[in-house]
Write a protein that holds these residues in place. Structure first.
Motif, PDB file in Angstrom:
ATOM      1  N   PRO A  89       0.797  -1.236   0.000  1.00 41.56           N
ATOM      2  CA  PRO A  89       0.000   0.000   0.000  1.00 41.56           C
ATOM      3  C   PRO A  89       0.827   1.283   0.000  1.00 41.56           C
ATOM      4  N   THR A  90       2.113   1.208  -0.371  1.00 48.23           N
ATOM      5  CA  THR A  90       2.960   2.405  -0.389  1.00 48.23           C
ATOM      6  C   THR A  90       3.477   2.734  -1.786  1.00 48.23           C
ATOM      7  N   THR A  91       3.119   1.935  -2.792  1.00 45.50           N
ATOM      8  CA  THR A  91       3.582   2.162  -4.162  1.00 45.50           C
ATOM      9  C   THR A  91       2.405   2.544  -5.043  1.00 45.50           C
ATOM     10  N   VAL A  92       2.599   3.575  -5.858  1.00 39.41           N
ATOM     11  CA  VAL A  92       1.537   4.009  -6.779  1.00 39.41           C
ATOM     12  C   VAL A  92       1.437   3.020  -7.934  1.00 39.41           C
ATOM     13  N   LYS A  93       0.213   2.609  -8.250  1.00 42.33           N
ATOM     14  CA  LYS A  93      -0.015   1.640  -9.323  1.00 42.33           C
ATOM     15  C   LYS A  93      -1.156   2.124 -10.219  1.00 42.33           C
ATOM     16  N   ASN A  94      -1.232   1.527 -11.414  1.00 40.13           N
ATOM     17  CA  ASN A  94      -2.324   1.821 -12.349  1.00 40.13           C
ATOM     18  C   ASN A  94      -3.394   0.754 -12.179  1.00 40.13           C
ATOM     19  N   TYR A  95      -4.630   1.176 -12.006  1.00 42.05           N
ATOM     20  CA  TYR A  95      -5.736   0.228 -11.826  1.00 42.05           C
ATOM     21  C   TYR A  95      -6.747   0.399 -12.960  1.00 42.05           C
ATOM     22  N   GLY A  96      -7.200  -0.722 -13.501  1.00 38.32           N
ATOM     23  CA  GLY A  96      -8.265  -0.720 -14.488  1.00 38.32           C
ATOM     24  C   GLY A  96      -9.530  -1.298 -13.885  1.00 38.32           C
ATOM     25  N   VAL A  97     -10.667  -0.674 -14.177  1.00 39.08           N
ATOM     26  CA  VAL A  97     -11.958  -1.108 -13.628  1.00 39.08           C
ATOM     27  C   VAL A  97     -12.939  -1.282 -14.785  1.00 39.08           C
ATOM     28  N   TRP A  98     -13.456  -2.495 -14.930  1.00 37.48           N
ATOM     29  CA  TRP A  98     -14.507  -2.788 -15.904  1.00 37.48           C
ATOM     30  C   TRP A  98     -15.833  -2.843 -15.150  1.00 37.48           C
ATOM     31  N   LEU A  99     -16.841  -2.113 -15.603  1.00 35.74           N
ATOM     32  CA  LEU A  99     -18.078  -2.031 -14.836  1.00 35.74           C
ATOM     33  C   LEU A  99     -19.286  -1.890 -15.742  1.00 35.74           C
ATOM     34  N   ARG A 100     -20.444  -2.103 -15.150  1.00 32.75           N
ATOM     35  CA  ARG A 100     -21.748  -1.979 -15.811  1.00 32.75           C
ATOM     36  C   ARG A 100     -22.569  -1.022 -14.972  1.00 32.75           C
ATOM     37  N   VAL A 101     -23.110  -0.003 -15.631  1.00 34.33           N
ATOM     38  CA  VAL A 101     -23.823   1.039 -14.892  1.00 34.33           C
ATOM     39  C   VAL A 101     -25.205   1.261 -15.489  1.00 34.33           C
ATOM     40  N   LEU A 102     -26.091   1.708 -14.628  1.00 39.79           N
ATOM     41  CA  LEU A 102     -27.433   2.111 -15.055  1.00 39.79           C
ATOM     42  C   LEU A 102     -27.489   3.628 -14.990  1.00 39.79           C
ATOM     43  N   SER A 103     -27.427   4.274 -16.164  1.00 33.37           N
ATOM     44  CA  SER A 103     -27.495   5.728 -16.207  1.00 33.37           C
ATOM     45  C   SER A 103     -28.938   6.164 -16.464  1.00 33.37           C
ATOM     46  N   ARG A 104     -29.105   7.443 -16.768  1.00 28.07           N
ATOM     47  CA  ARG A 104     -30.456   7.969 -16.978  1.00 28.07           C
ATOM     48  C   ARG A 104     -31.072   7.489 -18.284  1.00 28.07           C
ATOM     49  N   THR A 105     -30.245   6.927 -19.179  1.00 27.71           N
ATOM     50  CA  THR A 105     -30.765   6.485 -20.477  1.00 27.71           C
ATOM     51  C   THR A 105     -30.677   4.982 -20.675  1.00 27.71           C
ATOM     52  N   GLY A 106     -30.139   4.230 -19.721  1.00 23.13           N
ATOM     53  CA  GLY A 106     -30.086   2.781 -19.867  1.00 23.13           C
ATOM     54  C   GLY A 106     -28.813   2.185 -19.284  1.00 23.13           C
ATOM     55  N   TYR A 107     -28.604   0.885 -19.555  1.00 25.39           N
ATOM     56  CA  TYR A 107     -27.427   0.175 -19.065  1.00 25.39           C
ATOM     57  C   TYR A 107     -26.269   0.350 -20.041  1.00 25.39           C
ATOM     58  N   TYR A 108     -25.072   0.573 -19.495  1.00 30.24           N
ATOM     59  CA  TYR A 108     -23.873   0.738 -20.317  1.00 30.24           C
ATOM     60  C   TYR A 108     -22.704   0.004 -19.665  1.00 30.24           C
ATOM     61  N   ASN A 109     -21.814  -0.503 -20.518  1.00 26.77           N
ATOM     62  CA  ASN A 109     -20.535  -1.036 -20.042  1.00 26.77           C
ATOM     63  C   ASN A 109     -19.498   0.075 -20.089  1.00 26.77           C
ATOM     64  N   MET A 110     -18.613   0.077 -19.109  1.00 21.94           N
ATOM     65  CA  MET A 110     -17.582   1.117 -19.040  1.00 21.94           C
ATOM     66  C   MET A 110     -16.245   0.506 -18.658  1.00 21.94           C
ATOM     67  N   TYR A 111     -15.188   1.205 -19.060  1.00 21.12           N
ATOM     68  CA  TYR A 111     -13.836   0.851 -18.626  1.00 21.12           C
ATOM     69  C   TYR A 111     -13.163   2.131 -18.169  1.00 21.12           C
ATOM     70  N   LYS A 112     -12.623   2.123 -16.957  1.00 18.87           N
ATOM     71  CA  LYS A 112     -11.986   3.322 -16.418  1.00 18.87           C
ATOM     72  C   LYS A 112     -10.632   2.968 -15.817  1.00 18.87           C
ATOM     73  N   GLU A 113      -9.745   3.951 -15.802  1.00 26.13           N
ATOM     74  CA  GLU A 113      -8.403   3.773 -15.235  1.00 26.13           C
ATOM     75  C   GLU A 113      -8.160   4.815 -14.155  1.00 26.13           C
ATOM     76  N   PHE A 114      -7.446   4.384 -13.111  1.00 26.64           N
ATOM     77  CA  PHE A 114      -7.119   5.275 -12.000  1.00 26.64           C
ATOM     78  C   PHE A 114      -5.714   4.969 -11.509  1.00 26.64           C
ATOM     79  N   ARG A 115      -5.091   5.967 -10.914  1.00 25.59           N
ATOM     80  CA  ARG A 115      -3.791   5.779 -10.258  1.00 25.59           C
ATOM     81  C   ARG A 115      -3.986   5.964  -8.763  1.00 25.59           C
ATOM     82  N   ASP A 116      -3.524   4.976  -8.001  1.00 26.15           N
ATOM     83  CA  ASP A 116      -3.670   5.038  -6.547  1.00 26.15           C
ATOM     84  C   ASP A 116      -2.664   4.075  -5.933  1.00 26.15           C
ATOM     85  N   VAL A 117      -2.577   4.095  -4.601  1.00 26.92           N
ATOM     86  CA  VAL A 117      -1.684   3.164  -3.914  1.00 26.92           C
ATOM     87  C   VAL A 117      -2.396   1.884  -3.502  1.00 26.92           C
ATOM     88  N   THR A 118      -3.732   1.913  -3.462  1.00 31.22           N
ATOM     89  CA  THR A 118      -4.500   0.717  -3.115  1.00 31.22           C
ATOM     90  C   THR A 118      -5.693   0.579  -4.054  1.00 31.22           C
TER      91      THR A 118
END
Length: 197
Positions: A89-118
């Motif tokens: 938990p002390t090293t910065v890493k790249n994280y990828g998140v694959w998700l399914r969301v219900l927005s105001r217009t319907g269901y969508y698949n998404m892929y997002k990237e974040f940088r964090d230590v955990t």
């Protein structure tokens, strides 16, 4: 007072969860169908979920498993619930998140990237990002998969900009320090000018 009574009424698990900095934690939940005469040793199903606490993790497990397998809370049992912690938990890493969301217009698949230590920090960023950009509530987000990415695997420009070799950051506020210890003092006669622009 009313606020004090409300705070005292919160469960201990919720207090501990909010105190350590992350709202969402990763849990590994293992469950199975109840043993029957035809199947005395049913198969085990393991699932990783993000939840506020262990109680919510169990609820999410049943929510997803009954859509995948013919098991529900009435005819199933949970064998184990374990929280998963970050190895480094002390090293910065790249994280990828694959998700399914219900927005105001319907269901969508998404892929997002974040940088964090955990991973928990990255998931917290993800919930905040979707709430800010798309007004998506936490209950409308389903995490499909997560992973730690190498620098070459990252796609998003806001993440790849931090992969440069000689990366430097500007110093908007620079405080002048004494050249030697004997010139240091707790108080100064003049207020220092720290804005160098």
């Amino acid at each position: 007072s009313r606020a004090a009574s409300k705070a005292s009424a919160e469960p201990e698990s919720r207090k501990a969860t909010m105190a350590d900095g992350f709202k969402y934690h990763q849990y590994q939940v293992v469950g199975r169908h109840l043993p029957t005469e035809s199947d005395p040793s049913p198969s085990l199903f393991r699932m990783k979920v993000w939840a506020v606490d262990e109680v919510c993790a169990r609820s999410k497990f049943w929510y997803f498993i009954k859509r995948i397998k013919r098991v529900k809370k009435a005819n199933g049992q949970i064998i184990a619930v374990n929280e998963i912690f970050e190895k480094d938990p002390t090293t910065v890493k790249n994280y990828g998140v694959w998700l399914r969301v219900l927005s105001r217009t319907g269901y969508y698949n998404m892929y997002k990237e974040f940088r964090d230590v955990t991973m928990n920090g990255a998931i917290d960023q993800m919930y905040q990002d979707l709430a800010a950009r798309h007004r998506i509530r936490a209950s409308c987000i389903q995490i499909i998969k997560t992973g730690v990415l190498a620098d070459e695997e990252c796609k998003r420009p806001n993440i790849t900009q931090f992969h440069k070799e000689n990366l430097v950051f500007p110093l908007p506020i620079k405080t002048k320090r004494a050249s030697e210890k004997k010139y240091r003092s707790t108080f100064k006669a003049n207020r220092p000018n720290v804005a160098h622009f």
